[in-house]
Motif scaffolding. Structure first.
Motif, PDB file in Angstrom:
ATOM      1  N   HIS A  44       1.035   5.210   1.674  1.00 33.44           N
ATOM      2  CA  HIS A  44       0.469   5.977   2.781  1.00 33.44           C
ATOM      3  C   HIS A  44       1.113   7.352   2.854  1.00 33.44           C
ATOM      4  CE1 HIS A  44       4.234   4.989   4.833  1.00 33.44           C
ATOM      5  NE2 HIS A  44       4.055   3.762   4.397  1.00 33.44           N
ATOM      6  N   LYS A 104      -9.076   5.858   3.637  1.00 35.41           N
ATOM      7  CA  LYS A 104      -8.535   4.916   2.670  1.00 35.41           C
ATOM      8  C   LYS A 104      -9.125   5.150   1.292  1.00 35.41           C
ATOM      9  CE  LYS A 104     -11.956   1.397   4.014  1.00 35.41           C
ATOM     10  NZ  LYS A 104     -12.157   0.030   4.542  1.00 35.41           N
ATOM     11  N   PHE A 117      -3.631   5.080   2.012  1.00 37.01           N
ATOM     12  CA  PHE A 117      -4.134   5.442   3.339  1.00 37.01           C
ATOM     13  C   PHE A 117      -3.595   6.814   3.751  1.00 37.01           C
ATOM     14  CE2 PHE A 117      -4.026   0.852   3.100  1.00 37.01           C
ATOM     15  CZ  PHE A 117      -5.232   0.458   3.654  1.00 37.01           C
ATOM     16  N   TYR A 145      -3.905   0.341  -3.015  1.00 41.28           N
ATOM     17  CA  TYR A 145      -4.502   0.873  -1.792  1.00 41.28           C
ATOM     18  C   TYR A 145      -3.693   2.052  -1.259  1.00 41.28           C
ATOM     19  CZ  TYR A 145      -6.684  -3.700  -2.113  1.00 41.28           C
ATOM     20  OH  TYR A 145      -7.352  -4.802  -2.567  1.00 41.28           O
ATOM     21  N   SER A 159       0.849  -1.186   0.000  1.00 39.15           N
ATOM     22  CA  SER A 159       0.000   0.000   0.000  1.00 39.15           C
ATOM     23  C   SER A 159       0.884   1.235   0.000  1.00 39.15           C
ATOM     24  CB  SER A 159      -0.921   0.014   1.226  1.00 39.15           C
ATOM     25  OG  SER A 159      -0.150   0.109   2.416  1.00 39.15           O
TER      26      SER A 159
END
Length: 291
Positions: free
Chosen positions: A82, A288, A119, A117, A80
């Protein structure tokens, strides 16, 4: 109307990002850190695995006026990306710069990476200075609450002195087991990658019952920082959390223990911290987005 240039950053932008961050966007960053602001900034880049090539800058009249630093890591067994810091210099705030940065990131990211993904951790959206509402406008959705806890005084710690379990210091972490017992936590906080980077200073404790491992704690005793803690589900209501934290408190020279960004889903862990005298010091929300 302000019309900045938004572009992907590179390692060549290191100096201008550092200058903009420390002098304009976050002028208090690192001032209380023993490394100093520049040392703390460099440490942040390493620990949060910042990738300049996946980060975005905003420029106006040849000046950097904002940025979104992004890092990558494994979260819930999936790669992911972030946030590691999003901000705009004071002169250009409330003019859509942060929105523009995030829109550029979201629109262009699929052409840069196969990661699916993203975040972002933000102050609660009910607060006026939260960037969370901007994130929502560009497509992020609420993912959960994150609370940080700390012992705010040496007298605050109230151990229960239970001795049901054998607490052992081990030399190597058993990651396959730890991942099974570790519940959700912030995407960028306390990941295996961050702990591995800090490995020379982390201690690994395991709790045993009848010679079977039932829990673990990883932490940096120099700063009283609990990095990860997890307990076999069948033992969550037992005293394993208590005994692991009490043992860490005994060996840590820094007695103001803290654990950052704990998901509020970790009910038994939070109850244990509160009973031991920890106080909630920070509330965040994790947002998210799926590409």
């Amino acid at each position: 109307m302000l019309n900045p240039e938004y572009r992907w950053l590179s390692k060549n932008d290191y100096e201008i990002v550092k200058k903009t961050c420390l002098e304009e966007v976050f002028p208090e960053f690192g001032k209380k850190n023993s490394r100093g602001p520049e040392g703390a900034f460099d440490r942040m880049l390493v620990m949060r695995r910042v990738n300049f090539n996946l980060s975005v800058g905003a420029f106006y009249n040849d000046q950097m006026i904002g940025f979104a630093l992004m890092g990558t890591g494994i979260f819930k067994d999936k790669m992911s990306i972030h946030d590691c810091g999003i901000g705009t210099i004071p002169t250009y705030r409330n003019q859509g710069v942060s929105s523009g940065i995030l829109r550029h990131f979201i629109d262009q990211f699929p052409t840069k990476s196969k990661i699916k993904y993203s975040f972002i951790s933000v102050k609660p959206r009910r607060l006026k200075d939260s960037i969370g509402r901007i994130c929502e406008k560009v497509g992020y959705i609420y993912g959960g609450d994150l609370h940080s806890y700390k012992l705010t005084s040496k007298k605050a710690f109230t151990p229960i002195n239970s001795q049901k379990f054998d607490i052992r210091k081990v030399h190597k972490p058993n990651w396959p087991i730890y991942h099974q017992w570790q519940r959700s936590f912030a995407a960028w906080e306390r990941t295996q990658e961050a702990i591995t980077i800090n490995a020379p200073y982390e201690v690994f404790l395991e709790a045993y019952h009848q010679n079977n491992s039932v829990g673990f704690l990883i932490g940096d005793p120099r700063y009283g920082k609990i990095s990860q803690i997890g307990v076999q589900p069948a033992y969550e209501k037992e005293a394993v959390f208590f005994e692991l934290i009490e043992h860490f408190h005994k060996i840590a020279p820094h007695k103001y223990l803290r654990m950052l960004n704990i998901s509020t889903q970790e009910i038994y862990l939070i109850e244990t911290l509160q009973k031991l005298g920890f106080k909630k010091i920070i509330e965040l929300e994790e947002l998210k987005l799926s590409f």
